[in-house]
Design a protein around this motif. Structure first.
Motif, short mmCIF file in Angstrom:
data_model
loop_
_atom_site.label_atom_id
_atom_site.label_comp_id
_atom_site.label_asym_id
_atom_site.label_seq_id
_atom_site.Cartn_x
_atom_site.Cartn_y
_atom_site.Cartn_z
N SER A 121 21.41 39.19 3.49
CA SER A 121 20.09 38.31 4.19
C SER A 121 18.97 38.30 3.33
O SER A 121 18.74 39.16 2.56
CB SER A 121 19.74 39.32 5.45
N SER A 122 18.30 37.21 3.35
CA SER A 122 17.15 37.18 2.61
C SER A 122 15.80 37.21 3.66
O SER A 122 14.53 37.13 3.29
CB SER A 122 17.10 36.02 2.17
N ASP A 123 15.95 37.44 4.82
CA ASP A 123 14.80 37.91 5.53
C ASP A 123 14.69 39.23 6.02
O ASP A 123 15.12 40.11 5.22
CB ASP A 123 15.19 36.93 7.20
N HIS A 124 14.08 39.82 7.13
CA HIS A 124 14.01 41.11 7.31
C HIS A 124 15.09 41.78 8.28
O HIS A 124 14.81 42.82 8.92
CB HIS A 124 12.70 41.28 8.16
N THR A 125 16.29 41.36 8.19
CA THR A 125 17.33 41.96 9.19
C THR A 125 17.50 43.32 8.49
O THR A 125 17.80 44.16 9.30
CB THR A 125 18.65 40.95 8.85
N THR A 182 26.26 40.64 9.83
CA THR A 182 24.85 40.17 10.25
C THR A 182 24.56 39.34 8.98
O THR A 182 25.01 39.54 7.98
CB THR A 182 23.74 41.27 10.27
N TYR A 183 23.76 38.10 9.18
CA TYR A 183 23.16 37.55 7.94
C TYR A 183 21.87 36.53 8.57
O TYR A 183 22.00 36.04 9.54
CB TYR A 183 24.27 36.50 7.55
N ASN A 184 20.74 37.07 8.01
CA ASN A 184 19.30 36.53 8.47
C ASN A 184 19.27 36.40 9.97
O ASN A 184 18.89 35.38 10.57
CB ASN A 184 19.31 34.75 7.79
N GLY A 185 19.44 37.51 10.42
CA GLY A 185 19.51 37.79 11.95
C GLY A 185 18.15 38.23 12.65
O GLY A 185 18.26 38.84 13.69
N GLU A 186 17.06 38.17 11.91
CA GLU A 186 15.87 38.92 12.12
C GLU A 186 15.35 38.41 13.57
O GLU A 186 14.79 39.21 14.33
CB GLU A 186 14.79 38.71 11.26
N THR A 187 15.60 36.96 13.84
CA THR A 187 15.02 36.51 15.30
C THR A 187 15.58 37.35 16.56
O THR A 187 14.74 37.52 17.46
CB THR A 187 15.30 34.95 15.21
#
Length: 317
Positions: A39-43, A8-13
């Motif tokens: 990741s820098s999002d909410h993953t 995973t990497y920045n996969g929150e969507t």
């Protein structure tokens, strides 16, 4: 038990839909190992929520030093897998409910035929969909003009037709992945797995889509229509698709030669004489004059899997 490896990497969507599709599988004898690459999002928080809810099914790992690529993330995950069977999983797709069950049945049949000590890879077709899961193409093999019969080493060193998010490998194959030193020489983890299976074992194709292969703006790799010259020309002139430009095609061919060279270097001692000769001839192609390169490409079937891309290969090689 089947280990499912998700990088995973920045996969929150999209990651929630993917995890839910795994949880809904008809076969439940699996463990999902997710490794995040910084990741820098909410993953991570999304995965943490699932791990707390399903601690016996889901494990989260976080790389201390990001690999910077899906390839690097996946390759560092294989040593973590301890089960006899391993699947790889993208963060943004959706698995059909019977994906694990049908793939595993094909694997069991293959091991019954060739033995558990033989490296075996099972892969399938995919349904190409847009970001909202609207169907673009029912078969990615037809959409991309891939040849399911192109599983011999001379064909696979030129062009891969194994999509990682569909594949299952057995322990015998996974063990060959643990000796990789120079990951930069590999184009993708699934391509390398396909080479191992082709050179030292068996590649098995299950002719059914098992994944909704989501296409969106952030795909590291994606499905493209390479079936006809008009479609390639349209992408070149209207969409300015860099993947069909001569420089890009030549770069990929050069990278494929470098990968084949490292493959030979890594496994020469255990490869058959025929496999060694096949790799050596392919590696030497760039040293020959143009007419001789074309001759050897056609003679030994070092050919891409559809006519438009074959013509580009012969012109640009």
């Amino acid at each position: 038990m089947i280990d499912i490896l998700m990088a995973t990497y920045n996969g929150e969507t999209y990651i929630t839909e993917q995890i839910e599709s795994i949880l809904a599988q008809t076969c439940q004898d699996w463990r999902l190992i997710i490794q995040d690459d910084g990741s820098s999002d909410h993953t991570v928080s999304i995965v943490n929520g699932y791990q707390q809810k399903y601690p016996e099914k889901i494990q989260l790992l976080i790389r201390k030093t990001p690999s910077g690529s899906a390839k690097g993330n996946f390759l560092s995950l294989f040593p973590v897998a301890s089960s006899d069977y391993i699947m790889t999983c993208d963060q943004d797709d959706v698995w059909e409910p019977d994906k694990i069950e049908n793939t595993f049945q094909a694997m069991v049949q293959a091991e019954t035929r060739w033995g558990k000590d033989v490296p075996i890879l099972v892969h399938t077709d995919l349904t190409v969909v847009d970001s909202h899961l609207g169907v673009i193409a029912k078969s990615m093999f037809k959409y991309q003009g891939l040849d399911k019969r192109a599983c011999s080493l001379n064909r696979l060193i030129v062009q891969n037709n194994v999509t990682g998010c569909t594949m299952m490998i057995n322990r015998a194959l996974c063990d060959y992945l643990l000796c990789i030193q120079n990951t930069d020489a590999l184009l993708m983890h699934d391509w390398w797995c396909a080479l191992i299976a082709s050179a030292m074992g068996q590649v098995v194709y299950l002719d059914q889509p098992t994944v909704l292969y989501r296409q969106h703006g952030d795909n590291q790799l994606g499905a493209v229509n390479n079936r006809s010259i008009p479609s390639i020309v349209k992408r070149y002139f209207q969409n300015k698709d860099s993947r069909v430009r001569p420089a890009s095609i030549q770069k990929r061919m050069t990278s494929a030669h470098r990968q084949a060279e490292y493959f030979l270097e890594s496994y020469r001692a255990i490869l058959s004489i025929e496999a060694v000769k096949c790799l050596q001839r392919y590696i030497q192609l760039p040293t020959y004059p143009k007419y001789k390169r074309v001759y050897y490409i056609l003679k030994y079937h070092y050919t891409r899997q559809n006519l438009p891309m074959l013509l580009a290969q012969l012109i640009l090689h």
